[in-house]
Motif scaffolding. Structure first.
Motif, PDB file in Angstrom:
ATOM      1  N   HIS A  59      37.738  28.423  35.804  1.00 38.55           N
ATOM      2  CA  HIS A  59      37.575  27.354  36.849  1.00 38.55           C
ATOM      3  C   HIS A  59      38.630  27.507  37.938  1.00 38.55           C
ATOM      4  O   HIS A  59      38.775  26.949  38.833  1.00 38.55           O
ATOM      5  CB  HIS A  59      37.793  25.862  36.460  1.00 38.55           C
ATOM      6  N   LEU A  60      39.465  28.663  37.669  1.00 41.86           N
ATOM      7  CA  LEU A  60      40.266  29.244  39.011  1.00 41.86           C
ATOM      8  C   LEU A  60      40.181  30.667  39.002  1.00 41.86           C
ATOM      9  O   LEU A  60      41.204  31.463  38.789  1.00 41.86           O
ATOM     10  CB  LEU A  60      41.666  28.856  38.474  1.00 41.86           C
ATOM     11  N   PRO A  61      39.133  31.091  39.577  1.00 42.78           N
ATOM     12  CA  PRO A  61      39.100  32.375  39.768  1.00 42.78           C
ATOM     13  C   PRO A  61      39.873  33.009  40.784  1.00 42.78           C
ATOM     14  O   PRO A  61      40.437  32.486  41.830  1.00 42.78           O
ATOM     15  CB  PRO A  61      37.483  32.741  40.431  1.00 42.78           C
ATOM     16  N   GLY A  62      40.421  34.282  40.384  1.00 42.92           N
ATOM     17  CA  GLY A  62      41.327  34.929  41.323  1.00 42.92           C
ATOM     18  C   GLY A  62      42.844  34.632  40.985  1.00 42.92           C
ATOM     19  O   GLY A  62      43.809  34.943  41.625  1.00 42.92           O
ATOM     20  N   LYS A  80      53.479  18.228  18.434  1.00 44.50           N
ATOM     21  CA  LYS A  80      52.483  19.524  18.331  1.00 44.50           C
ATOM     22  C   LYS A  80      53.252  20.499  19.398  1.00 44.50           C
ATOM     23  O   LYS A  80      53.699  19.982  20.599  1.00 44.50           O
ATOM     24  CB  LYS A  80      51.303  18.970  18.823  1.00 44.50           C
ATOM     25  N   TYR A  81      53.218  21.686  19.135  1.00 42.32           N
ATOM     26  CA  TYR A  81      53.840  22.653  20.107  1.00 42.32           C
ATOM     27  C   TYR A  81      52.595  23.492  20.654  1.00 42.32           C
ATOM     28  O   TYR A  81      52.100  23.999  19.874  1.00 42.32           O
ATOM     29  CB  TYR A  81      54.904  23.274  19.517  1.00 42.32           C
ATOM     30  N   VAL A  82      52.660  23.880  21.877  1.00 39.89           N
ATOM     31  CA  VAL A  82      51.659  24.942  22.461  1.00 39.89           C
ATOM     32  C   VAL A  82      52.584  26.013  23.244  1.00 39.89           C
ATOM     33  O   VAL A  82      52.996  25.381  24.243  1.00 39.89           O
ATOM     34  CB  VAL A  82      50.557  24.232  23.275  1.00 39.89           C
ATOM     35  N   ARG A  83      52.314  27.139  22.959  1.00 41.35           N
ATOM     36  CA  ARG A  83      53.131  28.279  24.028  1.00 41.35           C
ATOM     37  C   ARG A  83      51.923  28.850  24.337  1.00 41.35           C
ATOM     38  O   ARG A  83      51.091  29.449  23.846  1.00 41.35           O
ATOM     39  CB  ARG A  83      53.685  29.078  23.218  1.00 41.35           C
ATOM     40  N   SER A  84      51.837  29.175  25.833  1.00 46.87           N
ATOM     41  CA  SER A  84      50.845  30.068  26.448  1.00 46.87           C
ATOM     42  C   SER A  84      51.315  30.444  27.797  1.00 46.87           C
ATOM     43  O   SER A  84      52.491  30.398  28.458  1.00 46.87           O
ATOM     44  CB  SER A  84      49.632  29.024  26.647  1.00 46.87           C
ATOM     45  N   CYS A  85      50.452  31.347  28.668  1.00 51.90           N
ATOM     46  CA  CYS A  85      50.553  31.720  29.897  1.00 51.90           C
ATOM     47  C   CYS A  85      50.518  30.498  30.705  1.00 51.90           C
ATOM     48  O   CYS A  85      49.602  29.603  30.401  1.00 51.90           O
ATOM     49  CB  CYS A  85      49.475  32.877  30.099  1.00 51.90           C
ATOM     50  N   ALA A  86      51.178  30.631  32.113  1.00 51.66           N
ATOM     51  CA  ALA A  86      50.862  29.494  32.880  1.00 51.66           C
ATOM     52  C   ALA A  86      50.393  29.954  34.301  1.00 51.66           C
ATOM     53  O   ALA A  86      50.898  30.999  34.802  1.00 51.66           O
ATOM     54  CB  ALA A  86      52.351  28.607  33.131  1.00 51.66           C
ATOM     55  N   PHE A  87      49.421  29.187  34.740  1.00 58.20           N
ATOM     56  CA  PHE A  87      48.802  29.813  36.031  1.00 58.20           C
ATOM     57  C   PHE A  87      49.197  28.921  37.244  1.00 58.20           C
ATOM     58  O   PHE A  87      49.311  29.592  38.270  1.00 58.20           O
ATOM     59  CB  PHE A  87      47.454  29.582  35.816  1.00 58.20           C
TER      60      PHE A  87
END
Length: 146
Positions: A59-62, A80-87
């Protein structure tokens, strides 16, 4: 070839070897509801660090990931913990990574979002890493022009 040309060529090789690392972001990617080691205190011994440049959002191309994110959620007393890449967004609050965005809602809901980009595991990979291949390349270039 004179020493100046050799140094210029060696510099170009160094830049080319490190260019991918300079633009890559590496973050931990896990969820505590799947693996309890993702919670705090964080135990990264069972997780591989993720190269966020390979991640895409339909949903966020590019749009590229430029930060790492840690989300901490409490719903009805369960953390609950969530670790991830941020855009999207910016590191920390007002650019200061020491501060996280916190929200509290009704029905015992608490959310905390922390974003950063200053170091591996929460970073852009801007530090130079030693590469044995680079050493061999430089040695070959310097010996080839004598």
């Amino acid at each position: 070839m004179n020493i100046l040309n050799t140094l210029c060529l060696a510099s170009v090789i160094v830049v080319l070897v490190f260019i991918q690392q300079a633009f890559s972001i590496k973050c931990w990617d896990c969820r505590s509801d799947i693996d309890p080691k993702c919670a705090d205190p964080f135990d990264n011994t069972t997780f591989a660090i993720t190269d966020c440049s390979t991640r895409k959002l339909e949903h966020l191309p590019g749009v590229r990931a430029t930060m790492c994110r840690k989300m901490r959620q409490k719903v009805n007393g369960v953390w609950k913990y969530v670790r991830s890449c941020a855009f999207l967004g910016e590191p920390g609050i007002g650019g200061d990574e020491r501060f996280c965005l916190m929200r509290t809602g009704t029905y015992n809901i608490f959310m905390e979002y922390c974003t950063c980009n200053t170091k591996d595991g929460c970073n852009t990979s801007s530090k130079m890493l030693f590469s044995p291949l680079l050493l061999v390349l430089i040695f070959a270039v310097l010996n080839g022009f004598r």
